[in-house]
Design an enzyme around this catalytic site. Structure first.
Site, PDB file in Angstrom:
ATOM      1  CG  MET A   1      -1.853  -1.143   1.331  1.00  0.00           C
ATOM      2  SD  MET A   1      -2.880  -1.059   2.832  1.00  0.00           S
ATOM      3  CE  MET A   1      -1.671  -1.527   4.064  1.00  0.00           C
TER       4      MET A   1
ATOM      5  CB  ILE B   1       4.146  -5.674   7.249  1.00  0.00           C
ATOM      6  CG1 ILE B   1       3.921  -7.184   7.397  1.00  0.00           C
ATOM      7  CG2 ILE B   1       5.635  -5.348   7.374  1.00  0.00           C
ATOM      8  CD1 ILE B   1       4.566  -7.993   6.293  1.00  0.00           C
TER       9      ILE B   1
ATOM     10  N   GLY C   1       1.370   4.049   4.920  1.00  0.00           N
ATOM     11  CA  GLY C   1       2.135   3.373   3.883  1.00  0.00           C
ATOM     12  C   GLY C   1       2.687   2.074   4.428  1.00  0.00           C
ATOM     13  CB  SER C   2       1.865  -0.419   5.853  1.00  0.00           C
ATOM     14  OG  SER C   2       0.529   0.034   5.653  1.00  0.00           O
ATOM     15  NE  ARG C   3       5.067  -7.477   2.303  1.00  0.00           N
ATOM     16  CZ  ARG C   3       6.319  -7.912   2.287  1.00  0.00           C
ATOM     17  NH1 ARG C   3       7.311  -7.084   2.053  1.00  0.00           N
ATOM     18  NH2 ARG C   3       6.581  -9.166   2.531  1.00  0.00           N
TER      19      ARG C   3
END
Length: 228
Positions: free
Chosen positions: A101, A159, A189-191
């Site tokens: 993301m 994450i 902002g990540s995953r």
């Protein structure tokens, strides 16, 4: 402007974003008083913060036997991997789908497939770029283990990334979740990593764009379809 056109541009905002929008708005007012050109920059920042915390309604597929994406973003990894030990999913490899993301994606996370949450496990860590493979092992994370109705289990892991500094998860162990239910959010902002259950088949490709709660990412197989 019609209601339909307005709804295209104005989306509901998650309550988590209210104080951030208020802070950005107050800063914009101060900047306008100091020097108007700076105020316009502050206004743009305020709009972006609101946009980051948007929480639009999604239409989740109602057909049984499928998993949907838990996040908006792009598929960055598709490979077998050993899930985090704290989830209790065993030490064997499971097919992993990673959705990255950016700061422009909606960051509300959704449950990939209906089931009962059997474990919620948080682990502190680093803040490496979430697009890197080693982010799964080294970064701050929060994972869920979820049992399907047919007894199979899968995992979904939030994450943190290079910019992200807060993982939110508002569900607990023992809760029954429906496909597409909201379960958390990550700032900024990540995953998300999804560890597919045995017998599931990925239906996505690296680089494909995902829509949380809507895009089908995997077929659960015959057992999942029967249990659906």
């Amino acid at each position: 402007m019609s209601v339909s056109m307005l709804s295209t541009f104005v989306k509901p905002m998650h309550p988590e974003g209210r104080r951030f929008v208020a802070i950005a708005g107050a800063l914009a007012v101060i900047l306008f008083l100091v020097w108007p050109p700076l105020g316009w920059i502050g206004l743009g920042l305020t709009i972006w913060v609101y946009y980051f915390f948007r929480d639009p309604e999604r239409v989740t597929p109602d057909r049984p036997g499928v998993m949907v994406s838990p996040a908006d973003g792009v598929v960055s990894l598709l490979e077998p991997a050993v899930p985090p030990a704290e989830l209790g999913l065993g030490d064997g490899e499971m097919m992993r789908i990673s959705v990255f993301m950016s700061v422009f994606n909606c960051h509300v996370n959704r449950v990939p497939a209906a089931g009962r949450i059997t474990r919620v496990a948080y682990r502190p860590g680093k803040f490496l770029n979430a697009s890197l493979d080693k982010a799964s092992a080294d970064n701050e994370r929060n994972g869920l283990a979820i049992d399907l109705a047919d007894g199979r289990r899968y995992g979904v892991v939030q994450i943190a990334g290079l910019v992200a500094r807060r993982i939110l998860c508002w569900v607990g162990e023992g809760e029954e979740m429906a496909t597409g239910d909201r379960f958390g959010l990550i700032r900024f902002g990540s995953r998300l990593d999804i560890y597919l259950p045995e017998g599931a088949t990925p239906l996505v490709a690296i680089g494909q764009t995902m829509v949380a709660g809507e895009t089908v990412i995997a077929d659960l197989g015959v057992a999942g379809a029967v249990a659906g």
